[in-house]
Design a protein around this motif. Structure first.
Motif, PDB file in Angstrom:
ATOM      1  N   ALA A 126      15.119   0.078  12.087  1.00  0.00           N
ATOM      2  CA  ALA A 126      14.913  -1.217  12.739  1.00  0.00           C
ATOM      3  C   ALA A 126      13.609  -1.868  12.289  1.00  0.00           C
ATOM      4  N   VAL A 127      12.549  -1.083  12.199  1.00  0.00           N
ATOM      5  CA  VAL A 127      11.261  -1.625  11.756  1.00  0.00           C
ATOM      6  C   VAL A 127      11.356  -2.100  10.311  1.00  0.00           C
ATOM      7  N   ASP A 128      12.103  -1.379   9.498  1.00  0.00           N
ATOM      8  CA  ASP A 128      12.299  -1.800   8.111  1.00  0.00           C
ATOM      9  C   ASP A 128      12.968  -3.173   8.057  1.00  0.00           C
ATOM     10  N   VAL A 129      13.957  -3.387   8.909  1.00  0.00           N
ATOM     11  CA  VAL A 129      14.632  -4.687   8.974  1.00  0.00           C
ATOM     12  C   VAL A 129      13.643  -5.782   9.373  1.00  0.00           C
ATOM     13  N   LEU A 130      12.830  -5.513  10.383  1.00  0.00           N
ATOM     14  CA  LEU A 130      11.871  -6.516  10.856  1.00  0.00           C
ATOM     15  C   LEU A 130      10.805  -6.817   9.806  1.00  0.00           C
ATOM     16  N   HIS A 131      10.334  -5.789   9.125  1.00  0.00           N
ATOM     17  CA  HIS A 131       9.349  -6.011   8.060  1.00  0.00           C
ATOM     18  C   HIS A 131       9.919  -6.925   6.975  1.00  0.00           C
ATOM     19  N   ARG A 132      11.143  -6.643   6.557  1.00  0.00           N
ATOM     20  CA  ARG A 132      11.738  -7.451   5.491  1.00  0.00           C
ATOM     21  C   ARG A 132      12.044  -8.870   5.957  1.00  0.00           C
ATOM     22  N   GLU A 133      12.391  -9.029   7.232  1.00  0.00           N
ATOM     23  CA  GLU A 133      12.621 -10.360   7.780  1.00  0.00           C
ATOM     24  C   GLU A 133      11.341 -11.192   7.724  1.00  0.00           C
ATOM     25  N   VAL A 134      10.231 -10.588   8.083  1.00  0.00           N
ATOM     26  CA  VAL A 134       8.955 -11.307   8.060  1.00  0.00           C
ATOM     27  C   VAL A 134       8.570 -11.687   6.629  1.00  0.00           C
ATOM     28  N   VAL A 135       8.692 -10.748   5.708  1.00  0.00           N
ATOM     29  CA  VAL A 135       8.324 -11.030   4.315  1.00  0.00           C
ATOM     30  C   VAL A 135       9.200 -12.135   3.734  1.00  0.00           C
ATOM     31  N   ALA A 136      10.472 -12.118   4.075  1.00  0.00           N
ATOM     32  CA  ALA A 136      11.407 -13.085   3.495  1.00  0.00           C
ATOM     33  C   ALA A 136      11.269 -14.487   4.085  1.00  0.00           C
ATOM     34  N   HIS A 137      10.912 -14.580   5.375  1.00  0.00           N
ATOM     35  CA  HIS A 137      11.001 -15.886   6.029  1.00  0.00           C
ATOM     36  C   HIS A 137       9.774 -16.320   6.833  1.00  0.00           C
ATOM     37  N   HIS A 138       8.838 -15.412   7.111  1.00  0.00           N
ATOM     38  CA  HIS A 138       7.757 -15.773   8.038  1.00  0.00           C
ATOM     39  C   HIS A 138       6.388 -15.266   7.590  1.00  0.00           C
ATOM     40  N   LEU A 139       6.212 -14.978   6.316  1.00  0.00           N
ATOM     41  CA  LEU A 139       5.007 -14.285   5.879  1.00  0.00           C
ATOM     42  C   LEU A 139       3.735 -15.090   6.139  1.00  0.00           C
ATOM     43  N   ALA A 140       3.739 -16.372   5.802  1.00  0.00           N
ATOM     44  CA  ALA A 140       2.540 -17.191   5.998  1.00  0.00           C
ATOM     45  C   ALA A 140       2.180 -17.286   7.478  1.00  0.00           C
ATOM     46  N   ALA A 141       3.183 -17.526   8.313  1.00  0.00           N
ATOM     47  CA  ALA A 141       2.934 -17.638   9.752  1.00  0.00           C
ATOM     48  C   ALA A 141       2.458 -16.303  10.326  1.00  0.00           C
ATOM     49  N   PHE A 142       3.022 -15.216   9.826  1.00  0.00           N
ATOM     50  CA  PHE A 142       2.624 -13.890  10.303  1.00  0.00           C
ATOM     51  C   PHE A 142       1.163 -13.610   9.968  1.00  0.00           C
ATOM     52  N   ASN A 143       0.773 -13.866   8.726  1.00  0.00           N
ATOM     53  CA  ASN A 143      -0.613 -13.619   8.329  1.00  0.00           C
ATOM     54  C   ASN A 143      -1.583 -14.492   9.120  1.00  0.00           C
ATOM     55  N   ALA A 144      -1.192 -15.731   9.373  1.00  0.00           N
ATOM     56  CA  ALA A 144      -2.051 -16.628  10.154  1.00  0.00           C
ATOM     57  C   ALA A 144      -2.211 -16.107  11.578  1.00  0.00           C
ATOM     58  N   GLU A 145      -1.118 -15.652  12.173  1.00  0.00           N
ATOM     59  CA  GLU A 145      -1.166 -15.110  13.534  1.00  0.00           C
ATOM     60  C   GLU A 145      -1.997 -13.832  13.575  1.00  0.00           C
ATOM     61  N   ALA A 146      -1.834 -12.993  12.548  1.00  0.00           N
ATOM     62  CA  ALA A 146      -2.591 -11.744  12.496  1.00  0.00           C
ATOM     63  C   ALA A 146      -4.087 -12.014  12.385  1.00  0.00           C
ATOM     64  N   LYS A 147      -4.463 -13.008  11.577  1.00  0.00           N
ATOM     65  CA  LYS A 147      -5.884 -13.346  11.417  1.00  0.00           C
ATOM     66  C   LYS A 147      -6.452 -13.984  12.680  1.00  0.00           C
ATOM     67  N   LYS A 148      -5.613 -14.692  13.406  1.00  0.00           N
ATOM     68  CA  LYS A 148      -6.072 -15.310  14.644  1.00  0.00           C
ATOM     69  C   LYS A 148      -6.478 -14.246  15.661  1.00  0.00           C
ATOM     70  N   VAL A 149      -5.756 -13.124  15.639  1.00  0.00           N
ATOM     71  CA  VAL A 149      -6.050 -12.027  16.561  1.00  0.00           C
ATOM     72  C   VAL A 149      -7.126 -11.102  16.004  1.00  0.00           C
ATOM     73  N   ASN A 150      -7.086 -10.891  14.678  1.00  0.00           N
ATOM     74  CA  ASN A 150      -8.037  -9.983  14.027  1.00  0.00           C
ATOM     75  C   ASN A 150      -8.529 -10.636  12.740  1.00  0.00           C
ATOM     76  N   SER A 151      -9.745 -11.135  12.767  1.00  0.00           N
ATOM     77  CA  SER A 151     -10.289 -11.869  11.618  1.00  0.00           C
ATOM     78  C   SER A 151     -10.415 -10.994  10.375  1.00  0.00           C
ATOM     79  N   LYS A 152     -10.389  -9.674  10.553  1.00  0.00           N
ATOM     80  CA  LYS A 152     -10.524  -8.766   9.415  1.00  0.00           C
ATOM     81  C   LYS A 152      -9.182  -8.466   8.738  1.00  0.00           C
ATOM     82  N   TRP A 153      -8.100  -9.008   9.282  1.00  0.00           N
ATOM     83  CA  TRP A 153      -6.786  -8.749   8.690  1.00  0.00           C
ATOM     84  C   TRP A 153      -6.712  -9.286   7.267  1.00  0.00           C
ATOM     85  N   LYS A 154      -6.253  -8.460   6.352  1.00  0.00           N
ATOM     86  CA  LYS A 154      -6.063  -8.859   4.965  1.00  0.00           C
ATOM     87  C   LYS A 154      -4.619  -9.272   4.776  1.00  0.00           C
TER      88      LYS A 154
END
Length: 242
Positions: A140-168
């Motif tokens: 299930a996690v593999d499916v979710l990871h691939r879904e994010v990479v395929a369709h939501h990567l920019a939004a995911f990285n932005a959200e991750a940085k908003k919570v943790n400024s050190k996120w690469k």
């Protein structure tokens, strides 16, 4: 579906010819030829009479067993038939979940996800409940990871940085995998990949996975695992393209 110990007990019961053949096929995870079928029965102390035409008997099974290039194999109908015969202690609801997962398995295109999902189903059917929870969660996690990479990567990285400024910024599934799974579920809920209620149910699944993945006193039964598998089926496998 059937281990050697259980097979030895079942094959010596007063059953008809087809049932004995189906039980023998249930001990294999892959197609097997007639010599293999006879050999497996002999290992359990029972020999198919030479007068029995095994191919003819299996060929008249009405789809309970089918012949493929590598030999004979048990179908889903055959497995259900054996369960009705009393071969499994799984509850009807647990059997239904496994059947639904196998139906969905045919639609999973990614070989990695498919392998994890198939192993989870086999563990569930073999009553290896902790393993079923762990393997299904990985899929299930593999499916979710691939879904994010395929369709939501920019939004995911932005959200991750908003919570943790050190996120690469992640660029692939491996990069996303560096994030703790609980944090990952919170981040994808934050960008509406999953809803809040879905996130809450998946967090319960993560907690169960963590409990099953480490030595402890947690007791896990078929209905608990069936519920876990159904949650993943409805909220991950059937929702996202696999």
């Amino acid at each position: 579906m059937l281990d050697q110990t259980g097979f030895k007990e079942w094959i010596h019961r007063d059953l008809n010819r087809l049932d004995k053949l189906l039980l023998t096929l249930a001990t294999f995870d892959q197609p097997i030829d007639l010599n293999g079928i006879r050999g497996r029965a002999a290992e359990a102390g029972w020999r198919f009479p030479k007068a029995w035409n095994l191919s003819s008997i299996l060929g008249r099974s009405n789809g309970l067993a089918i012949r493929v290039p590598l030999g004979w194999e048990l179908t889903e109908s055959g497995k259900s038939y054996l369960r009705n015969l009393g071969l499994t202690t799984l509850s009807p609801s647990a059997v239904k979940v496994a059947s639904d997962l196998r139906t969905h398995l045919e639609r999973i295109q990614n070989p990695t996800t498919r392998a994890f999902a198939e192993e989870a189903i086999k563990c569930h059917e073999a009553q290896l409940y902790r393993s079923a929870v762990v393997m299904s969660w990985i899929a299930a996690v593999d499916v979710l990871h691939r879904e994010v990479v395929a369709h939501h990567l920019a939004a995911f990285n932005a959200e991750a940085k908003k919570v943790n400024s050190k996120w690469k910024d992640a660029v692939n599934e491996d990069g996303i995998g560096l994030m703790k799974e609980e944090d990952f579920l919170n981040r994808i809920a934050g960008i509406s990949v999953i809803g809040k209620n879905q996130k809450d149910e998946l967090l319960k699944g993560l907690k169960l996975r963590n409990g099953c993945g480490h030595p402890n006193s947690l007791q896990v039964g078929p209905n608990m695992v069936a519920s876990h598998l159904e949650t993943l089926l409805l909220n991950v496998f059937e929702k996202f393209e696999t």
